[in-house]
Design a protein around this motif. Structure first.
Motif, PDB file in Angstrom:
ATOM      1  N   SER A   1      -8.015 -14.684   7.361  1.00  7.78           N
ATOM      2  CA  SER A   1      -8.579 -13.411   7.539  1.00  7.78           C
ATOM      3  C   SER A   1      -8.077 -12.489   6.480  1.00  7.78           C
ATOM      4  CB  SER A   1      -8.712 -12.727   8.938  1.00  7.78           C
ATOM      5  OG  SER A   1      -9.258 -11.670   9.177  1.00  7.78           O
ATOM      6  N   MET A   2      -6.784 -12.298   6.329  1.00  8.45           N
ATOM      7  CA  MET A   2      -6.098 -11.455   5.712  1.00  8.45           C
ATOM      8  C   MET A   2      -6.443 -11.688   4.112  1.00  8.45           C
ATOM      9  SD  MET A   2      -2.148 -11.260   6.985  1.00  8.45           S
ATOM     10  CE  MET A   2      -1.641  -9.962   5.643  1.00  8.45           C
TER      11      MET A   2
ATOM     12  N   HIS B   1       0.557  -6.764  14.035  1.00  5.49           N
ATOM     13  CA  HIS B   1       0.272  -5.574  14.679  1.00  5.49           C
ATOM     14  C   HIS B   1       1.089  -4.247  14.221  1.00  5.49           C
ATOM     15  CE1 HIS B   1      -1.469  -2.545  17.310  1.00  5.49           C
ATOM     16  NE2 HIS B   1      -0.250  -2.583  18.082  1.00  5.49           N
ATOM     17  N   LEU B   2       2.433  -4.502  14.418  1.00  6.49           N
ATOM     18  CA  LEU B   2       3.185  -3.238  14.038  1.00  6.49           C
ATOM     19  C   LEU B   2       3.213  -3.268  12.562  1.00  6.49           C
ATOM     20  CD1 LEU B   2       6.419  -4.260  16.273  1.00  6.49           C
ATOM     21  CD2 LEU B   2       4.452  -2.434  16.840  1.00  6.49           C
ATOM     22  N   LEU B   3       3.209  -4.095  11.852  1.00  9.15           N
ATOM     23  CA  LEU B   3       3.081  -4.120  10.401  1.00  9.15           C
ATOM     24  C   LEU B   3       1.900  -3.273   9.888  1.00  9.15           C
ATOM     25  CD1 LEU B   3       4.285  -6.578   7.663  1.00  9.15           C
ATOM     26  CD2 LEU B   3       1.862  -5.470   7.515  1.00  9.15           C
ATOM     27  N   LEU B   4       0.828  -3.502  10.525  1.00  7.02           N
ATOM     28  CA  LEU B   4      -0.491  -3.032  10.215  1.00  7.02           C
ATOM     29  C   LEU B   4      -0.652  -1.530  10.500  1.00  7.02           C
ATOM     30  CD1 LEU B   4      -3.140  -5.863  10.695  1.00  7.02           C
ATOM     31  CD2 LEU B   4      -2.198  -4.933   8.531  1.00  7.02           C
ATOM     32  N   GLN B   5       0.103  -1.197  11.584  1.00  8.83           N
ATOM     33  CA  GLN B   5      -0.149   0.195  12.152  1.00  8.83           C
ATOM     34  C   GLN B   5       0.909   1.168  11.758  1.00  8.83           C
ATOM     35  OE1 GLN B   5      -3.047   1.036  13.513  1.00  8.83           O
ATOM     36  NE2 GLN B   5      -3.831  -0.977  13.364  1.00  8.83           N
TER      37      GLN B   5
ATOM     38  N   THR C   1       3.732   0.830   9.228  1.00  7.26           N
ATOM     39  CA  THR C   1       4.108   0.580   7.834  1.00  7.26           C
ATOM     40  C   THR C   1       3.543   1.086   6.578  1.00  7.26           C
ATOM     41  OG1 THR C   1       3.803  -1.631   7.292  1.00  7.26           O
ATOM     42  CG2 THR C   1       5.485  -1.252   8.512  1.00  7.26           C
ATOM     43  N   LYS C   2       4.141   1.507   5.553  1.00  6.89           N
ATOM     44  CA  LYS C   2       3.148   1.897   4.499  1.00  6.89           C
ATOM     45  C   LYS C   2       2.387   0.620   3.860  1.00  6.89           C
ATOM     46  CE  LYS C   2       6.210   5.745   2.955  1.00  6.89           C
ATOM     47  NZ  LYS C   2       6.989   6.266   1.731  1.00  6.89           N
ATOM     48  N   LEU C   3       2.899  -0.581   3.902  1.00  6.59           N
ATOM     49  CA  LEU C   3       2.566  -1.547   3.546  1.00  6.59           C
ATOM     50  C   LEU C   3       1.116  -2.082   4.288  1.00  6.59           C
ATOM     51  CD1 LEU C   3       2.031  -4.212   1.712  1.00  6.59           C
ATOM     52  CD2 LEU C   3       3.712  -5.139   3.397  1.00  6.59           C
ATOM     53  N   GLY C   4       1.131  -1.810   5.636  1.00  5.77           N
ATOM     54  CA  GLY C   4       0.017  -1.936   6.379  1.00  5.77           C
ATOM     55  C   GLY C   4      -1.092  -1.068   6.001  1.00  5.77           C
ATOM     56  N   LYS C   5      -0.843   0.103   5.796  1.00  5.34           N
ATOM     57  CA  LYS C   5      -1.677   1.382   5.691  1.00  5.34           C
ATOM     58  C   LYS C   5      -2.519   0.935   4.296  1.00  5.34           C
ATOM     59  CE  LYS C   5       0.454   5.018   8.196  1.00  5.34           C
ATOM     60  NZ  LYS C   5       1.058   6.182   8.126  1.00  5.34           N
ATOM     61  N   ALA C   6      -1.509   0.388   3.271  1.00  2.00           N
ATOM     62  CA  ALA C   6      -2.249  -0.013   1.772  1.00  2.00           C
ATOM     63  C   ALA C   6      -3.125  -1.306   2.127  1.00  2.00           C
ATOM     64  CB  ALA C   6      -1.009  -0.342   0.978  1.00  2.00           C
ATOM     65  N   MET C   7      -2.560  -2.171   2.862  1.00  3.63           N
ATOM     66  CA  MET C   7      -3.313  -3.130   3.185  1.00  3.63           C
ATOM     67  C   MET C   7      -4.621  -3.045   3.699  1.00  3.63           C
ATOM     68  SD  MET C   7      -0.582  -5.868   4.402  1.00  3.63           S
ATOM     69  CE  MET C   7      -1.845  -7.167   5.085  1.00  3.63           C
ATOM     70  N   ARG C   8      -4.665  -2.065   4.558  1.00  2.00           N
ATOM     71  CA  ARG C   8      -6.148  -1.452   5.285  1.00  2.00           C
ATOM     72  C   ARG C   8      -6.829  -0.836   3.979  1.00  2.00           C
ATOM     73  NH1 ARG C   8      -5.091   1.935  10.024  1.00  2.00           N
ATOM     74  NH2 ARG C   8      -2.644   2.169   9.320  1.00  2.00           N
ATOM     75  N   ALA C   9      -6.087   0.049   3.374  1.00  3.35           N
ATOM     76  CA  ALA C   9      -6.938   0.653   2.324  1.00  3.35           C
ATOM     77  C   ALA C   9      -7.612  -0.144   1.468  1.00  3.35           C
ATOM     78  CB  ALA C   9      -6.027   1.632   1.650  1.00  3.35           C
ATOM     79  N   MET C  10      -6.952  -1.336   1.110  1.00  2.00           N
ATOM     80  CA  MET C  10      -7.583  -2.184  -0.105  1.00  2.00           C
ATOM     81  C   MET C  10      -8.534  -3.129   0.763  1.00  2.00           C
ATOM     82  SD  MET C  10      -4.909  -4.059  -2.644  1.00  2.00           S
ATOM     83  CE  MET C  10      -6.007  -5.138  -3.029  1.00  2.00           C
ATOM     84  N   ALA C  11      -8.507  -3.234   2.025  1.00  7.05           N
ATOM     85  CA  ALA C  11      -9.508  -4.087   2.759  1.00  7.05           C
ATOM     86  C   ALA C  11     -10.799  -3.148   2.921  1.00  7.05           C
ATOM     87  CB  ALA C  11      -9.139  -4.341   4.023  1.00  7.05           C
ATOM     88  N   ASP C  12     -10.618  -1.660   3.014  1.00  9.49           N
ATOM     89  CA  ASP C  12     -11.659  -0.769   3.061  1.00  9.49           C
ATOM     90  C   ASP C  12     -12.443  -0.538   1.855  1.00  9.49           C
ATOM     91  OD1 ASP C  12     -11.736  -0.579   5.728  1.00  9.49           O
ATOM     92  OD2 ASP C  12     -10.201   1.182   5.731  1.00  9.49           O
ATOM     93  N   ASN C  13     -11.643  -0.413   0.507  1.00  6.63           N
ATOM     94  CA  ASN C  13     -12.347  -0.129  -0.774  1.00  6.63           C
ATOM     95  C   ASN C  13     -11.293  -0.630  -1.589  1.00  6.63           C
ATOM     96  OD1 ASN C  13     -13.153   1.050  -2.978  1.00  6.63           O
ATOM     97  ND2 ASN C  13     -14.681   2.341  -1.814  1.00  6.63           N
ATOM     98  N   GLU C  14     -11.149  -1.444  -2.603  1.00  9.59           N
ATOM     99  CA  GLU C  14     -10.173  -1.819  -3.434  1.00  9.59           C
ATOM    100  C   GLU C  14     -10.135  -0.725  -4.613  1.00  9.59           C
ATOM    101  OE1 GLU C  14      -8.733  -5.347  -6.248  1.00  9.59           O
ATOM    102  OE2 GLU C  14     -10.312  -5.677  -4.850  1.00  9.59           O
TER     103      GLU C  14
END
Length: 368
Positions: free
Chosen positions: A70-71, A234-238, A240-253
């Motif tokens: 999924s990632m 879950h903790l990494l995504l919510q 950490t900065k890396l988690g936020k960056a991953m979520r941002a890329m998933a939304d709009n690279e």
């Protein structure tokens, strides 16, 4: 709300969403049949408990492996068909380590590193298990994760990265080629035979009114490892900065790149995290079922895809929930159908639920 208004709304819902009504009706019928079978003795409570526990174990493996898939999709936007063979590669590298640590000085090193190819060494004879050789098992889990990370990064750098801007079909077909190459390389090195990997683990009995459900030490290990890794993701995504960056890329690279997010580092992190989880999932799958073969990951891959699609492709939480749903369906469905059709039942549930909710249980293409 009066009866007439309630009836009108119910009728409107039935007209607009007949699939949901049909699904609910089928669920009620199956539940009624199960309750009747339990009441009449046609199905034992202990037998049902064993099926549910088996489904949960299978679901944890599928969900854990599904996180990596999924990632990959949410960040790189392609379905990686080599994912199943990453599972197998992680399993073999981890079990080679476990055999080496557990059997060093007791058997030929070459036979140990080949995980007893050709029946040269047996895991049962070495007493391999979480209670008998805990250090060997822990070492195997860690090496399975690290080796799969190395493999995922190598394949990305040499194969996927040069064609990353190509269309999804090109990447998909390429991943199928990588899958076949890995699968038959593993077969060439370790042999085609299916071999037993563990000794009989210690177990505890959960007593029901009409029997017992046995839970062994490897089941508990799977619950602890898979649960801990899922919590860590879950903790990494919510948090950490890396988690936020991953979520941002998933939304709009494109937007993530413009705002200064180092997208190439995020992609590398995705392969590291996804590869590590995938390799450890492969190792835990073999620890749980007790046998190892060169096509184990490939056979598991279709169920992983079903779980990821059911949960909402691109959603990590969806992959976890979808994995549990697919695992439970595959196990519990044999109450009503022959066991040979258990996999078909899992896919049927996926299709029916997608007809009702096409976007998946966790709607939205997001890592969160």
């Amino acid at each position: 709300m009066g009866f007439v208004e309630t009836f009108a709304r119910g009728r409107q819902f039935a007209v607009e969403r007949p699939g949901s009504v049909l699904l609910g009706l089928v669920g009620v019928i199956l539940l009624f049949d199960l309750v009747a079978s339990l009441a009449t003795g046609g199905q034992s409570f202990s037998g049902l408990g064993s099926l549910v526990w088996d489904g949960l174990m299978r679901g944890l493996v599928i969900g854990l492996a599904g996180i990596g898939l999924s990632m990959t999709y949410s960040i790189l936007n392609f379905a990686n068909f080599a994912h199943g063979d990453y599972i197998t590669a992680g399993a073999f590298s981890g079990w080679a380590t476990t055999y080496f640590v557990a059997g060093f000085g007791r058997a030929d090193v070459g036979s140990l590193l080949l995980v007893g190819a050709g029946g040269s060494v047996f895991g049962g004879a070495l007493g391999i298990g979480i209670t008998g050789t805990p250090l060997a098992v822990v070492a195997g889990i860690l090496v399975a994760g690290v080796a799969t990370v190395a493999l995922a990064l190598f394949v990305d750098r040499t194969v996927f990265r040069p064609i990353r801007d190509a269309d999804g079909i090109t990447l998909l077909i390429t991943s199928i080629g990588v899958a076949f190459a890995l699968r038959y390389l593993i077969q060439f090195v370790f042999g085609p035979s299916v071999r037993g990997t563990t000794s009989q683990p210690l177990s505890v009995s959960l007593y029901f009114v009409d029997g017992v459900v046995r839970v062994d030490a490897h089941d508990i290990t799977l619950v602890v490892v898979a649960g801990g890794l899922m919590l860590g993701v879950h903790l990494l995504l919510q948090l950490t900065k890396l988690g936020k960056a991953m979520r941002a890329m998933a939304d709009n690279e494109d937007l993530a790149r413009i705002t200064g997010i180092p997208t190439e580092r995020v992609v590398r992190a995705v392969w590291i995290i996804g590869g590590g989880l995938t390799g450890m999932a492969g190792y835990m799958f073999i620890l749980w079922k007790g046998t190892l073969g060169f096509n184990d990951g490939w056979l598991l891959l279709l169920l992983i895809f079903a779980a990821v699609i059911l949960g909402g492709i691109g959603s990590i939480y969806g992959a976890i929930v979808g994995g549990l749903a697919i695992g439970l369906t595959a196990s519990v469905s044999i109450i009503w159908i022959p066991s040979a059709f258990a996999r078909a039942a899992a896919f049927a549930v996926m299709i029916i639920l997608l007809l009702v909710k096409p976007e998946g249980l966790f709607a939205g293409r997001s890592t969160a």
